[in-house]
Design an enzyme around this catalytic site. Structure first.
Site, mmCIF file in Angstrom:
data_model
loop_
_atom_site.group_PDB
_atom_site.id
_atom_site.type_symbol
_atom_site.label_atom_id
_atom_site.label_comp_id
_atom_site.label_asym_id
_atom_site.label_seq_id
_atom_site.Cartn_x
_atom_site.Cartn_y
_atom_site.Cartn_z
ATOM 1 N N SER A 158 0.806 -0.824 -0.208
ATOM 2 C CA SER A 158 -0.337 0.040 0.351
ATOM 3 C C SER A 158 0.731 1.186 -0.238
ATOM 4 O O SER A 158 1.991 0.924 0.819
ATOM 5 C CB SER A 158 -0.586 -0.019 1.040
ATOM 6 N N TYR A 171 -1.324 -0.059 11.240
ATOM 7 C CA TYR A 171 -1.456 -0.027 9.570
ATOM 8 C C TYR A 171 -0.313 -0.287 8.293
ATOM 9 O O TYR A 171 0.774 -0.535 7.845
ATOM 10 C CB TYR A 171 -2.612 0.409 8.710
#
Length: 257
Positions: A158, A171
């Site tokens: 990501s 995250y």
């Protein structure tokens, strides 16, 4: 109309299909979003697809819609952060299709809150799903791939692996970690003829974002099928070439310059 160009394009399309047809591909987080797009794309290309999902009912309807095509489709329940479950998913893929050519570590989760609010249990869940899971599945898949003469591991990362924003510490830690893991495995497994690619994705129109941020501007996101096609393109490279990292962004990506 240039019939010569049309014939060349058709031949290229056939060559692409032939390179995917019959491949054994395991996709984690297969029940929605990018995972579902990947399964649909590869199934339509004639691959044998194992859909790994912690909530298998989410994948069963998709699998049923894909049956009757050129490839085999199966679903396996898998908690990627659990060692026994991860090993079982790899074993069942090999049992069903005779081999595992491609592993796509796509399953992911997030908790949006400050570090003060983030519980130890939430931290563990994000790290186990996003980082420990790809480690486990890569470890077990690589054992089969070595015996089979090679393979390809694709880790979905990501833009959160490249920069940081508030209220996403777990995250970010997991995605920076999976990017580092991916590059380390690329260096380690190349002599075994195993390719490893990190796909750094920008925002996609998937439940992962839309369920948590219902007011998000859809114009800043991309269709997950666009990312799936990029993954397919990586798999279509000649055997002598590997892409260790590739970034796929929407034109109006908000989390990247």
């Amino acid at each position: 109309m240039d019939t010569r160009n049309t014939m060349m394009e058709n031949q290229a399309g056939n060559d692409d299909a032939n390179m995917i047809e019959g491949k054994s591909i395991l996709v984690t987080g297969a029940g929605s979003g990018l995972g579902a797009a990947l399964c649909k794309l590869f199934a339509s290309s004639g691959a044998h697809v194992m859909m790994a999902e912690i909530q298998p009912n989410k994948a069963l309807d998709i699998a049923e819609s894909l049956r009757g095509g050129p490839g085999k489709i199966q679903v396996v329940e898998c908690d990627v952060g659990n060692a026994e479950s991860a090993q079982r998913a790899i074993d069942e893929t090999v049992s069903a299709f005779g081999k595992i050519d491609v592993l796509i570590n796509n399953a992911g989760t997030d908790v949006t809150c400050s570090i003060d609010e983030l519980s130890l249990e939430q931290w563990d869940r994000v790290i186990h799903t996003n980082l420990y899971g790809p480690f486990l599945l890569s470890k077990y898949a690589a054992q089969y791939m070595k015996r089979n003469g090679g393979g390809h591991i694709i880790n979905i990362a990501s833009t959160a692996a490249k920069r940081a924003w508030p209220n996403a510490s777990a995250y970010h830690a997991s995605k920076w970690g999976v990017l580092g893991l991916s590059h380390a495995l690329h260096a380690e497994l190349r002599p075994e003829n195993i390719k490893v690619t990190a796909v750094v994705t920008g925002g996609m129109r998937t439940p992962f974002l839309l369920d948590r941020f219902p007011d998000i501007d859809l114009e800043t996101l991309q269709d997950p099928m666009n990312v799936a096609r990029t993954v397919k393109g990586v798999l279509l490279l000649p055997s002598e070439t590997v892409i260790p990292e590739i970034m796929v962004l929407p034109m109006r990506e908000s989390s990247w310059p």
